[in-house]
Design a protein around this motif. Sequence first.
Motif, PDB file in Angstrom:
ATOM      1  N   ARG A  78       0.833  -1.211   0.000  1.00 31.06           N
ATOM      2  CA  ARG A  78       0.000   0.000   0.000  1.00 31.06           C
ATOM      3  C   ARG A  78       0.869   1.262   0.000  1.00 31.06           C
ATOM      4  N   CYS A  79       1.974   1.216   0.731  1.00 29.07           N
ATOM      5  CA  CYS A  79       2.872   2.378   0.750  1.00 29.07           C
ATOM      6  C   CYS A  79       3.418   2.625  -0.661  1.00 29.07           C
ATOM      7  N   ARG A  80       3.884   1.556  -1.317  1.00 29.54           N
ATOM      8  CA  ARG A  80       4.437   1.707  -2.675  1.00 29.54           C
ATOM      9  C   ARG A  80       3.368   2.286  -3.597  1.00 29.54           C
ATOM     10  N   HIS A  81       2.154   1.783  -3.450  1.00 33.26           N
ATOM     11  CA  HIS A  81       1.034   2.282  -4.255  1.00 33.26           C
ATOM     12  C   HIS A  81       0.840   3.787  -4.017  1.00 33.26           C
ATOM     13  N   ASN A  82       1.072   4.222  -2.778  1.00 28.47           N
ATOM     14  CA  ASN A  82       0.903   5.647  -2.438  1.00 28.47           C
ATOM     15  C   ASN A  82       2.116   6.495  -2.812  1.00 28.47           C
ATOM     16  N   GLY A  83       3.174   5.855  -3.281  1.00 35.92           N
ATOM     17  CA  GLY A  83       4.375   6.621  -3.648  1.00 35.92           C
ATOM     18  C   GLY A  83       5.415   6.680  -2.547  1.00 35.92           C
ATOM     19  N   ILE A  84       5.205   5.936  -1.457  1.00 32.46           N
ATOM     20  CA  ILE A  84       6.204   5.892  -0.371  1.00 32.46           C
ATOM     21  C   ILE A  84       7.182   4.759  -0.681  1.00 32.46           C
ATOM     22  N   GLN A  85       8.470   5.065  -0.672  1.00 33.82           N
ATOM     23  CA  GLN A  85       9.478   4.034  -0.960  1.00 33.82           C
ATOM     24  C   GLN A  85       9.830   3.299   0.330  1.00 33.82           C
ATOM     25  N   VAL A  86       9.781   1.993   0.279  1.00 32.26           N
ATOM     26  CA  VAL A  86       9.947   1.186   1.497  1.00 32.26           C
ATOM     27  C   VAL A  86      11.310   0.489   1.483  1.00 32.26           C
TER      28      VAL A  86
END
Length: 479
Positions: A78-86
């Motif tokens: 979900r983070c990646r989908h939101n543009g947050i790099q994990v």
Amino acid sequence: MSGFTSQPDQDFGVRIHEALEDAELRESFHGAMTFLREKRRSQFPDPDALENLRDSGAAIRDRALAKLPDLLEQLEDRCRHNGIQVHWAETSDEANAIITGLIQSVHGQRIVKGKSMATEEIGLNTALEAAGFTCLESDMGEYIVQQAGETPSHIIMPAIHRNKASIARQFADQIPDTPYTEDVDELIGTGRRVLRQAFAHADVGISGVNFAIAETGTLCLVENEGNGRMSTTVPDTHIAVMGIEKVIEKLADLPDLMRLLPRSATGQAITTYINLISGPRRDDECDGPRQVHLVLVDNGRSRIYADRELRATLRCIRCGACMNHCPVYERLGGHAYGTVYPGPIGQVVMPQLFGLDKAGKLTQACSLNGACGEACPVRIPLPDLIRRLRHEGVTDDPASPVRGHGRQRQASEALIWRVWATIHAHPRLYRLVTRLATRSRRLLPPLPRAWTARRARLEPAPRSFHEQMAQRRQTEPRP
Ligand code: SF4
């Protein structure tokens, strides 16, 4: 050594004595802890409602832990989908290398950091300094202790050991054109001026995370000063650092945890700011960071997770209530522990993260009075876990899951306890030994001075308990 502010195994006793001799420190902590306990109590006027809320908090955290591997994958997705790099870090060193690399990749120069115990745990500031960066702490308490070259003494109120006169002296000495004043508003104003300048020019902001919501890929950060929001919105790059256990399943879990966290921590109904971060600035937005990174830190948590009893440690929401209710912490303050996390949660989490051998006699600094367990908003059985870790410290079981297990074991002590256990397991032997001990009590060798220096001398009674009861039964027959 990350995680420790001094050598807990080497001079714990010295630090304890120094803290006990420091009347000013004891007065500060007594006043502050009493105030915090009263404030918390006033926020939970209905005991039944509090217990229900604690049940709910424990259940939410347990449910998240039961699904931890899946929730972490969902969060990443979900983070990646939101543009947050994990990014995933197995150790402190890996986490520090990732963060340093991210700063280098954006040519970061001016770094500000919101309050974050995870970054204290991994020793981020030291690692950044070694890489040639200076990271300014932007929480007022953290700013004060950083400027003084100290470490936080409480996980929520880092500068709680300091009084206003000493802060006034520090600011007058270290901040140009600052007159000495003990006016708290003026002191806060001075700190704010310095920090506002730093925010305005920062290119990288680092923060912690209170909860990460797997369902939505949202990072939740609570705070009172606005520095968290400034650190996560003004710089072009935001790096959030969190322990892997901070994930929760869904947004609907957040309200109950938010009912518990600020009330338990500072006795506030709600914090001034609740930041829900769901990604970097979008094309049609005029502010916010251009990059958001999430660094997920394991650093020993998977090992804790593997043990069903010790797993309860990972429920912690870092509210600090266990410290505020601990009579040992109240008398010693946080620095005496020599650990990033002091007090009861520190005694439980530090030996598990870094090894019982590194933690020295940390688990012994506890009277097992149980106040921490009763105060914990997510019902972590802290006294049971401390007892378990004491056992792991002396066990000779090679299958023990705790790193550094058995290092506290002494052959002479183990022998004493074996004899003690044998006597107590055999009633006839017990009666014989107690009878002999009472008869020969004047011949018993004196206890070592280390025991009697601060405690009353122990002496067997003239007659054993069984003998006294038998005598009483003869002279006072039952009605
Ligand atoms: S152990 Fe419980 S009381 Fe202590 S900091 Fe964690 S959540 Fe708060």
